[in-house]
Design a protein around this motif. Sequence first.
Motif, PDB file in Angstrom:
ATOM      1  N   TRP A  31      50.557  45.487  48.079  1.00 32.06           N
ATOM      2  CA  TRP A  31      49.322  44.851  47.635  1.00 32.06           C
ATOM      3  C   TRP A  31      48.599  45.798  46.698  1.00 32.06           C
ATOM      4  CZ3 TRP A  31      44.076  46.081  48.404  1.00 32.06           C
ATOM      5  CH2 TRP A  31      43.167  45.065  48.036  1.00 32.06           C
ATOM      6  N   VAL A  32      48.235  45.295  45.541  1.00 31.62           N
ATOM      7  CA  VAL A  32      47.473  46.072  44.575  1.00 31.62           C
ATOM      8  C   VAL A  32      46.171  45.312  44.314  1.00 31.62           C
ATOM      9  CG1 VAL A  32      47.450  47.044  42.247  1.00 31.62           C
ATOM     10  CG2 VAL A  32      49.594  46.962  43.534  1.00 31.62           C
ATOM     11  N   PRO A  33      45.007  45.948  44.501  1.00 29.51           N
ATOM     12  CA  PRO A  33      43.738  45.238  44.298  1.00 29.51           C
ATOM     13  C   PRO A  33      43.669  44.584  42.923  1.00 29.51           C
ATOM     14  CG  PRO A  33      43.350  47.419  45.197  1.00 29.51           C
ATOM     15  CD  PRO A  33      44.816  47.344  44.849  1.00 29.51           C
ATOM     16  N   GLU A 113      46.876  38.694  50.255  1.00 31.00           N
ATOM     17  CA  GLU A 113      45.943  39.716  50.713  1.00 31.00           C
ATOM     18  C   GLU A 113      46.617  40.531  51.811  1.00 31.00           C
ATOM     19  OE1 GLU A 113      43.000  40.341  49.378  1.00 31.00           O
ATOM     20  OE2 GLU A 113      43.013  38.613  48.033  1.00 31.00           O
ATOM     21  N   PRO A 114      46.159  41.765  52.055  1.00 30.02           N
ATOM     22  CA  PRO A 114      46.752  42.563  53.132  1.00 30.02           C
ATOM     23  C   PRO A 114      46.758  41.806  54.454  1.00 30.02           C
ATOM     24  CG  PRO A 114      45.296  43.920  51.810  1.00 30.02           C
ATOM     25  CD  PRO A 114      45.114  42.503  51.337  1.00 30.02           C
ATOM     26  N   ARG A 137      51.007  44.741  52.481  1.00 30.54           N
ATOM     27  CA  ARG A 137      50.325  45.971  52.921  1.00 30.54           C
ATOM     28  C   ARG A 137      49.782  46.731  51.724  1.00 30.54           C
ATOM     29  NH1 ARG A 137      55.037  46.164  56.531  1.00 30.54           N
ATOM     30  NH2 ARG A 137      54.286  45.815  58.645  1.00 30.54           N
ATOM     31  N   LYS A 138      48.779  47.553  51.981  1.00 27.26           N
ATOM     32  CA  LYS A 138      48.217  48.417  50.948  1.00 27.26           C
ATOM     33  C   LYS A 138      49.124  49.629  50.776  1.00 27.26           C
ATOM     34  CE  LYS A 138      43.412  47.200  51.856  1.00 27.26           C
ATOM     35  NZ  LYS A 138      42.079  47.705  52.224  1.00 27.26           N
ATOM     36  N   SER A 140      51.355  51.896  47.525  1.00 29.58           N
ATOM     37  CA  SER A 140      51.515  52.041  46.080  1.00 29.58           C
ATOM     38  C   SER A 140      52.868  51.498  45.656  1.00 29.58           C
ATOM     39  CB  SER A 140      51.416  53.508  45.673  1.00 29.58           C
ATOM     40  OG  SER A 140      51.732  53.629  44.291  1.00 29.58           O
TER      41      SER A 140
END
Length: 142
Positions: A31-33, A113-114, A137-138, A140
Motif C-alpha cells: 500500500w502506498v498512500p 486500503e491497509p 499492508r503498509k 515499501s
Amino acid sequence: MRILLLVALLAVQPAVARTPPVQVEDATIAWVPGLVMPHAAFVRLTNTGERSLRLTGARSDDFARIEFQRPSQSAFTMWDPLSLPRLIEPDRTLTFGPDGPRMMLFVQSGRLEPGDTADIQLEFQGFDPLPVTFTVRKVSPY
C-alpha cells in the motif's frame, strides 16, 4: 453394452481437483498512500512436492491485468517483463518481493486500503489454479 456404460459413468464423474504442492507465505499487496494503481504484490512460494513446478500466470476478479516483472538491467527502465513459466524445484522457494521480481496489479475494481484483501489465483502447469488471499499492508514497494 458394458463398455458404453463404463464410458458413460466416467464421463459424469466429477473431475478430481489437483492442488499444486505449494506453501504460500507473506502474500502482501504494497500500500502506498495516494496510489490508486498499479500495486505491487509480493509472496513466497515454496515447492513442497517431489517434482518441479512451473508457475505460468495469475488472474484475479479484483484486477483487470497482472504482470510479472523483474528489476531492469537497462539504465533506461526500472522494470522489465519477467518471462513465464518460472520453475520452482522441489524444496526451493520462489520469492516475489521489493528487491526482486514482483507481480504488478493493474486496474483494480476498487480502492485498496491497509487491511483490505484481494484474491489472486496463481496458475501452475498441470494443476488447478491456487487461490491465494493477499493482504494490503503498509510496506515499501521499492
